[in-house]
Write a protein that holds these residues in place. Structure first.
Motif, mmCIF file in Angstrom:
data_model
loop_
_atom_site.group_PDB
_atom_site.id
_atom_site.type_symbol
_atom_site.label_atom_id
_atom_site.label_comp_id
_atom_site.label_asym_id
_atom_site.label_seq_id
_atom_site.Cartn_x
_atom_site.Cartn_y
_atom_site.Cartn_z
ATOM 1 N N HIS A 12 36.658 42.848 17.825
ATOM 2 C CA HIS A 12 37.537 44.012 17.663
ATOM 3 C C HIS A 12 38.758 43.596 16.869
ATOM 4 O O HIS A 12 39.294 42.494 17.053
ATOM 5 C CB HIS A 12 37.954 44.518 19.041
ATOM 6 C CG HIS A 12 38.610 45.871 19.064
ATOM 7 N ND1 HIS A 12 39.898 46.079 18.622
ATOM 8 C CD2 HIS A 12 38.154 47.085 19.487
ATOM 9 C CE1 HIS A 12 40.202 47.364 18.778
ATOM 10 N NE2 HIS A 12 39.171 47.987 19.299
ATOM 11 N N GLN A 38 35.327 51.516 11.814
ATOM 12 C CA GLN A 38 36.513 52.218 12.290
ATOM 13 C C GLN A 38 36.097 53.291 13.287
ATOM 14 O O GLN A 38 35.216 54.100 13.008
ATOM 15 C CB GLN A 38 37.253 52.866 11.118
ATOM 16 C CG GLN A 38 38.555 53.539 11.518
ATOM 17 C CD GLN A 38 39.199 54.284 10.362
ATOM 18 O OE1 GLN A 38 38.519 54.972 9.621
ATOM 19 N NE2 GLN A 38 40.500 54.156 10.210
ATOM 20 N N SER A 40 43.519 40.279 24.007
ATOM 21 C CA SER A 40 44.038 40.875 22.780
ATOM 22 C C SER A 40 45.220 40.033 22.305
ATOM 23 O O SER A 40 46.227 39.935 23.007
ATOM 24 C CB SER A 40 44.480 42.321 23.025
ATOM 25 O OG SER A 40 44.993 42.900 21.845
ATOM 26 N N ASN A 83 40.177 40.719 20.803
ATOM 27 C CA ASN A 83 40.798 41.542 19.760
ATOM 28 C C ASN A 83 41.933 40.764 19.114
ATOM 29 O O ASN A 83 42.644 40.004 19.777
ATOM 30 C CB ASN A 83 41.357 42.834 20.353
ATOM 31 C CG ASN A 83 42.203 43.595 19.338
ATOM 32 O OD1 ASN A 83 41.689 44.086 18.334
ATOM 33 N ND2 ASN A 83 43.508 43.670 19.566
ATOM 34 N N SER A 87 43.604 53.127 13.856
ATOM 35 C CA SER A 87 44.076 51.741 13.816
ATOM 36 C C SER A 87 43.100 50.736 14.406
ATOM 37 O O SER A 87 43.426 49.550 14.483
ATOM 38 C CB SER A 87 45.415 51.629 14.564
ATOM 39 O OG SER A 87 46.394 52.463 13.989
ATOM 40 N N ASN A 88 41.909 51.187 14.811
ATOM 41 C CA ASN A 88 41.022 50.312 15.573
ATOM 42 C C ASN A 88 39.619 50.239 14.989
ATOM 43 O O ASN A 88 39.019 51.259 14.637
ATOM 44 C CB ASN A 88 40.960 50.791 17.027
ATOM 45 C CG ASN A 88 42.277 50.541 17.747
ATOM 46 O OD1 ASN A 88 42.548 49.453 18.212
ATOM 47 N ND2 ASN A 88 43.120 51.566 17.819
ATOM 48 N N SER A 129 42.576 45.356 15.460
ATOM 49 C CA SER A 129 43.512 46.479 15.402
ATOM 50 C C SER A 129 44.491 46.212 14.276
ATOM 51 O O SER A 129 45.017 45.101 14.152
ATOM 52 C CB SER A 129 44.278 46.621 16.729
ATOM 53 O OG SER A 129 43.410 46.919 17.791
ATOM 54 N N GLU A 149 34.170 48.716 21.404
ATOM 55 C CA GLU A 149 35.363 49.565 21.388
ATOM 56 C C GLU A 149 36.147 49.377 22.690
ATOM 57 O O GLU A 149 35.581 49.008 23.720
ATOM 58 C CB GLU A 149 34.953 51.032 21.248
ATOM 59 C CG GLU A 149 34.258 51.368 19.942
ATOM 60 C CD GLU A 149 32.768 51.080 19.962
ATOM 61 O OE1 GLU A 149 32.264 50.589 21.013
ATOM 62 O OE2 GLU A 149 32.087 51.335 18.950
ATOM 63 N N CYS A 150 37.449 49.619 22.633
ATOM 64 C CA CYS A 150 38.310 49.481 23.819
ATOM 65 C C CYS A 150 38.165 50.736 24.685
ATOM 66 O O CYS A 150 38.636 51.813 24.317
ATOM 67 C CB CYS A 150 39.763 49.278 23.398
ATOM 68 S SG CYS A 150 40.904 49.123 24.799
ATOM 69 N N TYR A 209 47.956 47.701 12.259
ATOM 70 C CA TYR A 209 49.079 48.620 12.429
ATOM 71 C C TYR A 209 50.006 48.580 11.226
ATOM 72 O O TYR A 209 50.415 47.497 10.777
ATOM 73 C CB TYR A 209 49.873 48.259 13.692
ATOM 74 C CG TYR A 209 49.051 48.360 14.950
ATOM 75 C CD1 TYR A 209 48.705 49.601 15.481
ATOM 76 C CD2 TYR A 209 48.582 47.218 15.591
ATOM 77 C CE1 TYR A 209 47.938 49.700 16.619
ATOM 78 C CE2 TYR A 209 47.805 47.302 16.733
ATOM 79 C CZ TYR A 209 47.485 48.552 17.244
ATOM 80 O OH TYR A 209 46.701 48.643 18.373
ATOM 81 N N ASN A 258 41.543 52.487 25.943
ATOM 82 C CA ASN A 258 42.208 53.340 24.960
ATOM 83 C C ASN A 258 41.437 54.618 24.701
ATOM 84 O O ASN A 258 42.026 55.695 24.551
ATOM 85 C CB ASN A 258 42.416 52.566 23.657
ATOM 86 C CG ASN A 258 43.526 51.543 23.763
ATOM 87 O OD1 ASN A 258 44.364 51.618 24.657
ATOM 88 N ND2 ASN A 258 43.521 50.572 22.869
ATOM 89 N N ASP A 281 45.341 41.596 16.667
ATOM 90 C CA ASP A 281 46.220 42.592 16.052
ATOM 91 C C ASP A 281 46.722 42.070 14.716
ATOM 92 O O ASP A 281 47.174 40.914 14.627
ATOM 93 C CB ASP A 281 47.444 42.868 16.935
ATOM 94 C CG ASP A 281 47.116 43.738 18.140
ATOM 95 O OD1 ASP A 281 46.018 44.307 18.186
ATOM 96 O OD2 ASP A 281 47.971 43.835 19.040
#
Length: 390
Positions: free
Chosen positions: A196, A244, A128, A167, A248-249, A198, A256-257, A200, A260, A169
């Motif tokens: 993936h 989605q 990530s 992933n 936030s992901n 994310s 998918e994570c 924020y 989490n 961010d």
């Protein structure tokens, strides 16, 4: 047992699902928005940290399978290859088998080929990377150390190393960021091809440089602007093939994570390292957010626990709803009531009716989920839930 109830119970993750979070508190510098506990990487502190982590790993429950591992920070990727290997080997020595998913956070400026080789050999499955933006000026305004060219170099190294999951961010609603810049960041991230993403919204946490700027009037919060960034970002990501699954992901199918998701579903996890939080064996607690205090307690054989909360059905039921409603799939209230029989769910019935009438919630039998408009207000919905049953 009623067959329908039994079928719904099959949706509940196994009660033995256990995650392991490791906090690596070292950062070369502090980003303006960051409120996580961190320290400058001095060699003596690094050595003490690694030794104390070995001791803390030794206290993990014997025979309990750890399904997922997440190394966060700080900047875990800041550690040298030899330090990453030492930390990873000491952790693996205490696990009955390799985790199903193992994520490590890396900043673009810390990605090196030798580190990636070590991580691949250890069994890390997921990288990530905190990109935040591809715009040099926006990165500078956030206090990030990397520049756009480092993102591409780091990404090429990650791809060459062959990690099965990746992933990136991204951050939005940055001061002076335009919608065009936000769209460009999303499209550029998607072009690189992670499975993936994310995203924020920039938040103003106390005790950060950004919060100081807010208090001095140098930046301001514009909620309408933030909502526009949310809406447009979700629209662009969907068009680019990223579904989605949480506020936030976003992920390609099957990416998918898991770590989490298990956390949001109120499964158990153990946190190791300074400031790491745990939810385990009927309690929720945190390690001291201080390297010396944490290490001293571990070295003495009595790892310190702070903010200890004894968990009961009401707390877990409320939290499972709050975090579950952040996920697009929502929650099955009958399943949660079966998991937490002592919780009083009837106190929320009027809330669900009102939210449904306002177009913020969809009820499908015992399953509830927020609509797009509802997801934009999920924090407010969560607050209402906690006020009624938390």
């Amino acid at each position: 047992m009623d067959p329908q109830v039994k079928a719904r119970l099959n949706e509940v993750p196994a009660s033995t699902a256990l995650g392991l979070y490791c906090h690596v508190p070292f950062c070369a510098s502090t980003c303006d928005f960051c409120a996580f506990y961190q320290e400058k990487p001095r060699r003596g502190d690094l050595e003490r940290y690694l030794a104390a982590m070995e001791m803390e790993f030794a206290g993990l429950p014997e025979g309990r399978v750890v399904e997922t591992v997440f190394w966060g920070g700080g900047t875990p990727g800041l550690l040298a290859a030899a330090d990453l290997e030492r930390l990873g080997r000491s952790m693996l020595a205490r696990l009955p088998r390799a985790p199903q998913e193992w994520t490590i956070e890396m900043a673009p400026s810390t990605v090196k080929a030798d580190k990636l080789r070590v991580l691949r050999d250890l069994g890390v499955t997921r990288i990530s990377m905190g990109v935040q933006s591809f715009d040099a000026d926006l990165l500078a305004s956030l206090g990030r150390l990397h520049r756009p060219n480092q993102i591409y170099k780091a990404w090429d190294l990650v791809q060459a190393a062959g990690f099965e999951r990746t992933n990136l961010d991204l951050m939005f609603a940055i001061p002076n960021q335009t919608l065009d810049q936000w769209e460009a960041a999303i499209r550029e991230a998607a072009r690189l091809g992670p499975d993936h993403l994310s995203t924020y919204c920039l938040t103003f946490e106390e005790d950060t440089a950004l919060y100081v700027k807010l208090s001095e009037g140098k930046v301001c919060i514009d909620e309408d602007r933030e909502l526009m960034f949310y809406r447009k970002g979700w629209e662009w990501l969907e068009a680019l093939g990223y579904a989605q699954y949480e506020i936030s992901n976003f992920a390609k199918p099957g990416s998918e994570c898991i770590h989490n998701i298990n956390t949001w579903r109120m499964q158990e996890w153990i946190g190791c390292g300074p400031s790491a939080a745990s939810q385990f064996s009927g309690e929720r607690y945190q390690r001291p957010a201080n390297l010396d205090l944490w290490a001293s307690s571990v070295e003495a054989g009595r790892p310190a626990r702070e903010e200890v909360v004894a968990l009961d059905d009401s707390i877990l039921y409320a939290d499972a709803i709050v975090f579950g409603l952040r996920m697009n799939a929502g929650v099955d209230l009958a399943v949660l009531q079966a998991r937490y029989p002592a919780a009083e769910g009837r106190a929320l019935e009027a809330l669900w009716s009102r939210l449904e009438s306002e177009g913020l919630l969809v009820c499908e039998g015992s399953r509830i989920r927020l609509t797009l408009e509802g997801r934009l207000l999920c924090d407010a919905v969560g607050s209402e839930v906690l006020g009624l049953v938390g």
